[in-house]
Design a protein around this motif. Structure first.
Motif, PDB file in Angstrom:
ATOM      1  N   LEU A  24       8.975   8.653   1.468  1.00 24.18           N
ATOM      2  CA  LEU A  24       8.608   9.121   0.139  1.00 24.18           C
ATOM      3  C   LEU A  24       7.525   8.207  -0.431  1.00 24.18           C
ATOM      4  N   GLY A  25       6.358   8.790  -0.692  1.00 22.59           N
ATOM      5  CA  GLY A  25       5.312   8.060  -1.394  1.00 22.59           C
ATOM      6  C   GLY A  25       5.630   8.086  -2.874  1.00 22.59           C
TER       7      GLY A  25
ATOM      8  N   TYR B 242      -0.042  -8.924   0.223  1.00 24.39           N
ATOM      9  CA  TYR B 242       1.201  -8.210   0.557  1.00 24.39           C
ATOM     10  C   TYR B 242       1.347  -8.029   2.062  1.00 24.39           C
ATOM     11  N   ASN B 243       0.294  -7.575   2.713  1.00 24.01           N
ATOM     12  CA  ASN B 243       0.394  -7.183   4.122  1.00 24.01           C
ATOM     13  C   ASN B 243       0.292  -8.336   5.105  1.00 24.01           C
ATOM     14  N   THR B 244       0.041  -9.546   4.606  1.00 22.92           N
ATOM     15  CA  THR B 244       0.103 -10.727   5.467  1.00 22.92           C
ATOM     16  C   THR B 244       1.323 -11.584   5.139  1.00 22.92           C
ATOM     17  N   ASP B 245       2.120 -11.136   4.183  1.00 27.25           N
ATOM     18  CA  ASP B 245       3.317 -11.871   3.785  1.00 27.25           C
ATOM     19  C   ASP B 245       4.346 -11.850   4.915  1.00 27.25           C
ATOM     20  N   GLU B 246       4.897 -12.998   5.247  1.00 25.12           N
ATOM     21  CA  GLU B 246       5.821 -13.093   6.379  1.00 25.12           C
ATOM     22  C   GLU B 246       7.070 -12.245   6.171  1.00 25.12           C
ATOM     23  N   ALA B 247       7.570 -12.195   4.939  1.00 27.78           N
ATOM     24  CA  ALA B 247       8.758 -11.384   4.668  1.00 27.78           C
ATOM     25  C   ALA B 247       8.484  -9.907   4.928  1.00 27.78           C
ATOM     26  N   TYR B 248       7.283  -9.449   4.551  1.00 25.64           N
ATOM     27  CA  TYR B 248       6.939  -8.041   4.801  1.00 25.64           C
ATOM     28  C   TYR B 248       6.738  -7.783   6.284  1.00 25.64           C
TER      29      TYR B 248
ATOM     30  N   GLU C 217       8.543  -0.287   2.474  1.00 19.08           N
ATOM     31  CA  GLU C 217       8.103  -0.253   3.868  1.00 19.08           C
ATOM     32  C   GLU C 217       6.588  -0.077   4.010  1.00 19.08           C
ATOM     33  N   MET C 218       5.957   0.372   2.945  1.00 22.23           N
ATOM     34  CA  MET C 218       4.507   0.493   2.906  1.00 22.23           C
ATOM     35  C   MET C 218       4.071   0.345   1.458  1.00 22.23           C
ATOM     36  N   VAL C 219       2.877  -0.170   1.254  1.00 20.49           N
ATOM     37  CA  VAL C 219       2.370  -0.295  -0.107  1.00 20.49           C
ATOM     38  C   VAL C 219       0.922   0.184  -0.155  1.00 20.49           C
ATOM     39  N   ASN C 220       0.594   0.878  -1.233  1.00 24.21           N
ATOM     40  CA  ASN C 220      -0.790   1.251  -1.519  1.00 24.21           C
ATOM     41  C   ASN C 220      -1.145   0.700  -2.885  1.00 24.21           C
ATOM     42  N   TYR C 221      -2.241  -0.034  -2.946  1.00 21.40           N
ATOM     43  CA  TYR C 221      -2.756  -0.495  -4.231  1.00 21.40           C
ATOM     44  C   TYR C 221      -4.035   0.279  -4.526  1.00 21.40           C
ATOM     45  N   TYR C 222      -4.113   0.871  -5.695  1.00 20.21           N
ATOM     46  CA  TYR C 222      -5.287   1.630  -6.098  1.00 20.21           C
ATOM     47  C   TYR C 222      -5.898   1.011  -7.351  1.00 20.21           C
ATOM     48  N   CYS C 223      -7.170   1.279  -7.561  1.00 27.40           N
ATOM     49  CA  CYS C 223      -7.812   0.969  -8.834  1.00 27.40           C
ATOM     50  C   CYS C 223      -7.794   2.229  -9.685  1.00 27.40           C
ATOM     51  N   ALA C 224      -7.628   2.059 -10.984  1.00 25.09           N
ATOM     52  CA  ALA C 224      -7.682   3.219 -11.885  1.00 25.09           C
ATOM     53  C   ALA C 224      -9.050   3.882 -11.747  1.00 25.09           C
ATOM     54  N   MET C 225      -9.037   5.164 -11.476  1.00 25.02           N
ATOM     55  CA  MET C 225     -10.269   5.905 -11.202  1.00 25.02           C
ATOM     56  C   MET C 225     -10.332   7.126 -12.121  1.00 25.02           C
ATOM     57  N   ALA C 226     -11.485   7.345 -12.734  1.00 28.40           N
ATOM     58  CA  ALA C 226     -11.657   8.493 -13.638  1.00 28.40           C
ATOM     59  C   ALA C 226     -12.128   9.697 -12.832  1.00 28.40           C
ATOM     60  N   TYR C 227     -11.192  10.331 -12.153  1.00 27.04           N
ATOM     61  CA  TYR C 227     -11.553  11.489 -11.332  1.00 27.04           C
ATOM     62  C   TYR C 227     -12.009  12.642 -12.228  1.00 27.04           C
TER      63      TYR C 227
ATOM     64  N   GLY D  99       5.238   2.438  -1.670  1.00 26.46           N
ATOM     65  CA  GLY D  99       5.033   2.145  -3.081  1.00 26.46           C
ATOM     66  C   GLY D  99       3.565   2.257  -3.463  1.00 26.46           C
ATOM     67  N   ASN D 100       3.263   3.064  -4.454  1.00 28.29           N
ATOM     68  CA  ASN D 100       1.890   3.259  -4.909  1.00 28.29           C
ATOM     69  C   ASN D 100       1.699   2.622  -6.287  1.00 28.29           C
ATOM     70  N   TYR D 101       0.807   1.622  -6.343  1.00 25.77           N
ATOM     71  CA  TYR D 101       0.558   0.885  -7.584  1.00 25.77           C
ATOM     72  C   TYR D 101      -0.906   1.042  -7.997  1.00 25.77           C
ATOM     73  N   ILE D 102      -1.166   0.905  -9.296  1.00 25.43           N
ATOM     74  CA  ILE D 102      -2.520   1.047  -9.823  1.00 25.43           C
ATOM     75  C   ILE D 102      -2.890  -0.189 -10.637  1.00 25.43           C
ATOM     76  N   PHE D 103      -4.059  -0.740 -10.339  1.00 24.78           N
ATOM     77  CA  PHE D 103      -4.620  -1.837 -11.126  1.00 24.78           C
ATOM     78  C   PHE D 103      -5.746  -1.302 -12.011  1.00 24.78           C
TER      79      PHE D 103
END
Length: 333
Positions: A82-83, A214-220, A150-160, A123-127
């Motif tokens: 689930l995204g 996040y993706n180089t973190d040893e725990a992840y 189990e997966m993370v996506n970081y996005y920038c706020a975008m004015a689509y 997890g989908n997050y927005i900066f």
């Protein structure tokens, strides 16, 4: 218009029938509001379960529409991912962004309930959302690090184009992409939104840094290896060796709507120098740093000249030693 029609579940199951007959196993449902209307998505899941298909499905859900009572059916239908549209864990900021559509939820509890149902979370997050600051972006990163998915996506706020953010950005004169590639999150020409306190470049740089942290973190990496095997970890380690090439224009002047208002206020006073705003700045500066006397100068050079004059008035003579910081602006030399 914000109105739309769902495809009928009986029509959608025909698409799944076709995919199953073709031997397809992995399916990504691109509808980012799939887990929204239970009368729709639960019926689709029931039809898949009735047929006994063995799909491996990725689907999307809003954070406030994913209920624990749906999870067992979703899992039985083959939804293994689930995204999750978390966006930002700060309730105040989320309320500001979603206004009338805001619902308060306990994000960490939702993540845990999905994972306990045997479904992996993306997890989908927005900066860079409105009123985001460096501190709130760091809080978002810290939250994602604490509540691993189990997966993370970081996005920038975008004015689509067509979105409320696009309309408000146009009205406020905020810079927008001149070509469609600028709306891509991972392009060289990416042009995300700025805020009153952060430039688009600062937000984009933070996003890229956060992804690598996040993706180089040893725990992840250990989580990946334990759930999906050694190859998954090695693939991620290879991926993080690749750095995105960005057209980051640091030093470019970014003037947000709040700053523009203050500039207009200054112009409206008809003061070219000094004036009430300068006095207010001197007073605020003194209160911030604990100084009784403060004088705003027009440039660093003027400040150096005034510093030298004050020394002369105190009795300094040519040839006297003056000690200055080692790390300094060129004008002081």
């Amino acid at each position: 218009s914000n109105n739309f029609r769902w495809w009928n579940p009986e029509f959608i199951i025909q698409q799944f029938d076709y995919l199953a007959n073709q031997g397809v196993k992995n399916v990504k449902i691109a509808d980012e509001l799939f887990v929204l209307n239970p009368n729709h998505f639960m019926k689709i899941c029931d039809l898949i379960i009735e047929r006994g298909y063995d799909f491996n499905i990725w689907a999307y859900s809003r954070i406030d529409t994913c209920r624990p009572q749906y999870l067992d059916t979703l899992k039985k239908a083959g939804v293994n991912w689930l995204g999750l549209g978390i966006e930002n864990p700060n309730q105040v900021l989320r309320k500001e962004v979603h206004k009338g559509g805001y619902k308060e939820v306990k994000i960490n509890d939702i993540i845990s309930s999905i994972q306990e149902a045997g479904i992996n979370v993306g997890g989908n997050y927005i900066f860079g959302l409105p009123i985001d600051t460096k501190e709130s972006m760091q809080d978002t990163l810290d939250f994602s690090m604490e509540h691993k998915t189990e997966m993370v996506n970081y996005y920038c706020a975008m004015a689509y184009p067509g979105s409320p953010l696009y309309l408000s950005a146009k009205a406020e004169g905020i810079a927008l992409p001149s070509t469609y590639v600028g709306y891509s999150q991972h392009a060289y020409e990416t042009l995300n939104l700025s805020t009153d306190t952060l430039s688009a470049e600062e937000i984009l740089r933070f996003r890229d840094k956060a992804w690598n942290i996040y993706n180089t973190d040893e725990a992840y990496l250990s989580l990946l290896e334990n759930k999906f095997g050694k190859k998954a970890r090695l693939d991620m380690e290879d991926t993080t060796k690749i750095n995105l090439s960005r057209k980051l224009e640091f030093g470019k002047l970014i003037i947000g709507p709040t700053a523009k208002k203050h500039l207009k206020d200054v112009c409206d006073t008809n003061w070219a120098s000094s004036g009430p705003k300068v006095k207010l700045f001197e007073k605020s500066w003194g209160e911030l740093f604990g100084y009784k006397h403060n004088v705003a100068m027009s440039s660093g050079t003027d400040a150096c000249i005034q510093a030298c004059l004050s020394l002369y008035r105190k009795g300094a003579k040519p040839g006297d030693q003056v000690i200055v910081p080692a790390l300094s602006f060129i004008a002081t030399s």
